[in-house]
Structures are given as structure tokens and as C-alpha cells.
Design a protein around this motif. Structure first.
Motif, short mmCIF file in Angstrom:
data_model
loop_
_atom_site.label_atom_id
_atom_site.label_comp_id
_atom_site.label_asym_id
_atom_site.label_seq_id
_atom_site.Cartn_x
_atom_site.Cartn_y
_atom_site.Cartn_z
N ASP A 29 0.83 -1.20 0.00
CA ASP A 29 0.00 0.00 0.00
C ASP A 29 0.86 1.25 0.00
OD1 ASP A 29 -2.34 -1.45 -0.01
OD2 ASP A 29 -2.58 -1.42 2.16
N SER A 30 1.97 1.24 0.73
CA SER A 30 2.82 2.43 0.83
C SER A 30 3.46 2.77 -0.52
CB SER A 30 3.90 2.24 1.89
OG SER A 30 4.74 1.15 1.57
N THR A 31 3.92 1.74 -1.24
CA THR A 31 4.49 1.97 -2.55
C THR A 31 3.43 2.48 -3.52
OG1 THR A 31 6.14 0.23 -2.22
CG2 THR A 31 5.74 0.94 -4.48
N ALA A 32 2.24 1.89 -3.45
CA ALA A 32 1.16 2.32 -4.33
C ALA A 32 0.79 3.78 -4.06
CB ALA A 32 -0.05 1.42 -4.14
N GLU A 33 0.75 4.16 -2.78
CA GLU A 33 0.44 5.55 -2.42
C GLU A 33 1.51 6.49 -2.95
OE1 GLU A 33 -2.04 7.00 -1.07
OE2 GLU A 33 -3.25 5.41 -0.21
N ARG A 34 2.77 6.11 -2.79
CA ARG A 34 3.88 6.96 -3.24
C ARG A 34 3.85 7.11 -4.76
NH1 ARG A 34 7.35 4.31 -0.94
NH2 ARG A 34 8.38 3.16 -2.63
N TYR A 35 3.62 6.01 -5.45
CA TYR A 35 3.55 6.06 -6.91
C TYR A 35 2.37 6.90 -7.38
CZ TYR A 35 7.23 2.64 -7.95
OH TYR A 35 8.44 2.00 -8.11
N THR A 36 1.26 6.82 -6.66
CA THR A 36 0.08 7.60 -7.02
C THR A 36 0.37 9.09 -6.96
OG1 THR A 36 -1.43 5.86 -6.25
CG2 THR A 36 -2.33 8.08 -6.44
N THR A 37 1.11 9.52 -5.96
CA THR A 37 1.49 10.93 -5.85
C THR A 37 2.30 11.37 -7.07
OG1 THR A 37 1.52 10.82 -3.43
CG2 THR A 37 2.75 12.62 -4.45
N HIS A 38 3.26 10.53 -7.47
CA HIS A 38 4.05 10.84 -8.66
C HIS A 38 3.16 10.92 -9.90
CE1 HIS A 38 7.93 10.64 -6.77
NE2 HIS A 38 7.80 9.38 -6.41
N LEU A 39 2.21 9.99 -10.01
CA LEU A 39 1.39 9.93 -11.22
C LEU A 39 0.40 11.09 -11.30
CD1 LEU A 39 0.75 6.08 -11.32
CD2 LEU A 39 2.17 7.41 -12.88
N GLU A 40 -0.09 11.53 -10.17
CA GLU A 40 -0.99 12.69 -10.19
C GLU A 40 -0.23 13.94 -10.62
OE1 GLU A 40 -2.56 12.57 -6.27
OE2 GLU A 40 -4.25 11.24 -6.82
N GLU A 47 -1.61 17.59 -18.63
CA GLU A 47 -2.80 18.37 -18.93
C GLU A 47 -2.45 19.80 -19.31
OE1 GLU A 47 -5.30 17.90 -15.53
OE2 GLU A 47 -6.11 15.96 -16.20
N LEU A 48 -1.39 20.34 -18.72
CA LEU A 48 -0.95 21.68 -19.09
C LEU A 48 -0.47 21.72 -20.54
CD1 LEU A 48 1.02 22.80 -15.90
CD2 LEU A 48 -1.16 23.69 -16.72
N ARG A 49 -0.09 20.55 -21.06
CA ARG A 49 0.37 20.44 -22.45
C ARG A 49 -0.71 19.82 -23.33
NH1 ARG A 49 3.67 20.80 -18.74
NH2 ARG A 49 5.70 21.81 -18.97
N GLU A 50 -1.93 19.80 -22.79
CA GLU A 50 -3.09 19.31 -23.52
C GLU A 50 -2.91 17.86 -23.98
OE1 GLU A 50 -3.84 22.15 -26.60
OE2 GLU A 50 -4.60 23.66 -25.20
N LYS A 51 -2.38 17.04 -23.09
CA LYS A 51 -2.23 15.61 -23.37
C LYS A 51 -2.96 14.80 -22.30
CE LYS A 51 1.97 15.47 -26.15
NZ LYS A 51 3.15 14.65 -26.51
N ASP A 52 -3.50 13.68 -22.75
CA ASP A 52 -4.24 12.77 -21.87
C ASP A 52 -3.30 11.67 -21.39
OD1 ASP A 52 -5.87 10.89 -20.69
OD2 ASP A 52 -7.32 10.81 -22.32
N VAL A 53 -3.27 11.43 -20.09
CA VAL A 53 -2.35 10.47 -19.52
C VAL A 53 -2.53 9.07 -20.10
CG1 VAL A 53 -3.80 9.80 -17.56
CG2 VAL A 53 -1.30 9.72 -17.32
N GLU A 54 -3.73 8.74 -20.59
CA GLU A 54 -3.99 7.41 -21.14
C GLU A 54 -3.74 7.32 -22.65
OE1 GLU A 54 -7.22 4.82 -19.18
OE2 GLU A 54 -8.10 6.82 -19.32
N ASN A 55 -3.57 8.45 -23.29
CA ASN A 55 -3.41 8.45 -24.75
C ASN A 55 -1.93 8.32 -25.09
OD1 ASN A 55 -3.72 8.73 -27.49
ND2 ASN A 55 -3.97 10.95 -27.42
N VAL A 56 -1.54 7.13 -25.50
CA VAL A 56 -0.14 6.83 -25.77
C VAL A 56 0.14 6.92 -27.27
CG1 VAL A 56 1.66 5.08 -25.57
CG2 VAL A 56 -0.05 5.33 -23.77
N ALA A 57 1.22 7.60 -27.64
CA ALA A 57 1.58 7.71 -29.05
C ALA A 57 1.94 6.34 -29.62
CB ALA A 57 2.76 8.67 -29.22
N GLU A 58 1.59 6.13 -30.88
CA GLU A 58 1.97 4.87 -31.54
C GLU A 58 3.48 4.72 -31.60
OE1 GLU A 58 0.18 4.22 -35.28
OE2 GLU A 58 -1.87 4.56 -34.57
N ASP A 59 4.17 5.83 -31.87
CA ASP A 59 5.63 5.84 -31.87
C ASP A 59 6.09 6.57 -30.62
OD1 ASP A 59 8.33 5.98 -32.27
OD2 ASP A 59 8.23 7.25 -34.06
#
Length: 334
Positions: A29-40, A47-59
Motif C-alpha cells: 500500500d505504501s508503494t502504491a500511495e507513493r507512486y500515485t502521488t508521482h502519477l498525479e 494536462e498543461l500540455r493538452e495531453k491525456d495520460v492514457e493516450n499513448v503515441a503509436e511511436d
């Protein structure tokens, strides 16, 4: 509860929360919490660069400005911005690990939402995980830096100045991208490097050899860039109010190729080659040369914006080893 036995209807819709659930079931749980902070923090940056975290470029190796989806260059730019904002290296490394784990898990979820035992490792390529064949510190002599400056791609005046400025000041790539016009004090020949996290700055000097080049850029060259009048940054581009970290990486690696200096030190997990000479090489080159010139570790640490003096002392050790090697080669014999 194991994800093997989890009803997929229980899996969160938010991708970061979903990752947190999955990762906590496999790690802690502690690692998951720490990683979540990084991911947020990562999602806010995208989002400031108008990109969606789930939208991955093909290349994923494409330059960030050229594609809509997330790329490896976005990750590197984000980490550079963290350094420039005053985050410690350990924190940035934690962010890299979190982002890598997130995209590995995201790819597997899209293949089979119920399968949590297997994490697809191929997505680690997006965070540039490399073979362990690289020297800890790669640095260049002055003549090689000049060769880089002489072989930069267009626009030559701007890019040659960037190469020389990185070498002459030891700035990180992200710090250079964030420089504003008002940060350059031409009277004292110093540059204020701000850290958003700490809310303060450090001053780094630049040499007389760059005085005229900086003046030429600020007084003439910069004004010729379309839209520069609307930007507060030192290096705007036709596409953005400031140059991107990936563009800086490209111009340095391309110059190294053209100068015949570039080397491949390994590959990522998908077999793509990784260049040895990057913008960070110029920072290392500054630090080693400053150590060779007799700069003491506390001063060098402050100029580099480092927190751990043990990291800074690596450069002094390299300088000392080089001096011993030079003594062996050039010292007198009887």
C-alpha cells in the motif's frame, strides 16, 4: 483482495486509481500511495500540455511536439522540469519508476482487464530504461564541445549558443528551457536559475566568450522568431513560447552524430538504440572541467544546484583520476 478474484466491475474507472488498486495488490500500500502521488503530478503536467495520460503515441520515440499522444520525450521533459523545480534526484527517479509501472500496467489492462499477475515489461521503453553499459559520467573535452557547436542543425545561431551555454554554465536541460529574458543579467554576466518548488534561485556566471553571442541572440536573433514578442522566455520557437526539452535533446544528439562523436551505449527493452552524448553530457563536462580547474566541491555543488555534496565530489574524483593518468603519460622518467 487479489486482482485474480476481483470482479472487473470493482476496478476503478480513473486510470491512476485503477493502477493504485492493482499495484497495491502486488506490492504494498505504501508503494502504491507513493507512486500515485508521482502519477498525479505527471497527469497535471500532461494536462498543461493538452495531453491525456492514457493516450499513448503509436511511436513512443517521436518528438513530443510532433504527436498528440504521450511519448518517451514527454517523460524526459517532465523529469527535467522536476529537477529544474528543485526536486531531489531520488524523487525524480521515483517518478520515473512510477510512470514506467503505470504504462506497463495500463497496456496489460487493455489486453485483459482481469489479468494482474503479468505486467507487460515492454512499455518500460517509454521511460528509457537502458542496458547497464553506460559509464556513470560521460564528459567531453572543450574541443569536442566546439565540434558539437559547429555541427548543430538549423537554426544554427540559436542552437550553437544553446550547446555553448549548457557547457559553460552546467545548466540542466529543463533549466535552460525555463530561462526567461529577465533572468539574464548582462552587466554581471550571470543567469538566475529559479526553482519553482523552493521558490528561490541560484546565480550562475557565464564567460566573456559568450557575452557577444548572448547579446546577439537577445538583441537580434530572438526577435526574428515568430511570436517571440509574446514570450517571456529566452528561447522561444515558432511553435511555442519556449523551446522544449526534447528539441534540445535532438539538437545535441544530432550535432554529435554530424561531428562523428556520437556513440550507442545500449538499447532499451524494445531494441532501440540509445545515444551516449546528450544535453546532460554537457553538464557533466562543465562539472569535470570546473573540478580540473580547481573549483572546490561546495562551490561546484551550489553552481550545479545539487543538494548532496557526495554527488558533486564524483566530479572531483574524476578530475583527480584524470590528473594521475596525465602524470603517467606525460611525467618525466629517469
Amino acid at each position: 483482495m487479489s486482482l485474480d478474484n476481483m470482479d472487473t466491475s470493482d476496478v476503478a474507472e480513473d486510470p491512476i486509481e485503477r493502477f493504485k488498486q492493482r499495484y497495491a495488490s502486488q506490492k504494498s500500500d505504501s508503494t502504491a500511495e507513493r507512486y500515485t502521488t508521482h502519477l498525479e503530478r505527471w497527469r497535471d503536467w500532461l494536462e498543461l500540455r493538452e495531453k491525456d495520460v492514457e493516450n499513448v503515441a503509436e511511436d513512443v520515440d517521436a518528438r513530443p511536439a510532433d504527436v498528440e499522444g504521450v511519448t518517451a520525450g514527454d517523460v524526459e521533459d517532465h523529469l527535467d522540469d522536476m529537477y529544474a523545480s528543485g526536486y531531489a534526484e531520488n524523487t525524480a527517479n521515483g517518478a520515473r519508476a512510477a510512470i514506467s509501472a503505470f504504462y506497463q500496467t495500463l497496456r496489460q489492462f487493455r489486453r485483459n482487464p482481469a489479468d494482474a499477475d503479468h505486467i507487460d515489461r515492454s512499455w518500460s521503453a517509454t521511460t528509457l530504461i537502458k542496458e547497464k553499459t553506460r559509464d556513470p559520467v560521460k564528459y567531453l573535452p572543450k574541443e569536442d564541445v566546439e565540434a558539437l557547436a559547429d555541427n548543430v542543425p538549423s537554426p544554427v545561431p540559436r542552437n550553437a549558443l544553446i550547446v555553448r551555454l549548457l557547457y559553460a554554465t552546467g545548466l540542466r536541460r529543463g533549466e535552460l528551457c525555463n530561462l526567461r529574458v529577465k533572468d539574464v543579467d548582462r552587466d554581471s554576466q550571470t543567469i538566475a536559475v529559479w526553482t519553482e518548488k523552493a521558490g528561490d534561485s541560484r546565480k550562475v556566471p557565464y564567460p566573456d566568450s559568450l557575452r557577444q553571442q548572448i547579446a546577439n541572440w537577445m538583441d537580434v536573433g530572438r526577435g526574428m522568431v515568430y511570436g517571440a514578442e509574446d514570450s517571456e522566455y529566452l528561447f522561444p520557437t515558432r511553435q511555442s513560447d519556449r523551446i522544449s526539452g526534447e528539441t534540445v535533446r535532438y539538437l545535441v544528439t544530432k550535432a554529435a552524430e554530424e561531428a562523428g562523436l556520437q556513440e550507442v551505449y545500449g538499447t532499451d527493452v524494445e531494441g532501440r538504440e540509445r545515444a551516449l552524448i546528450t544535453p546532460h553530457t554537457l553538464r557533466h563536462s562543465y562539472a569535470v572541467q570546473a573540478a580540473k580547474n580547481g573549483m572546490r566541491a561546495p562551490f561546484l555543488r551550489d553552481l550545479l544546484g545539487q543538494h548532496d555534496i557526495n554527488v558533486t565530489e564524483i566530479y572531483l574524483q574524476i578530475a583527480s583520476e584524470d590528473a594521475v593518468d596525465a602524470g603517467k603519460e606525460h611525467g618525466p622518467t629517469i
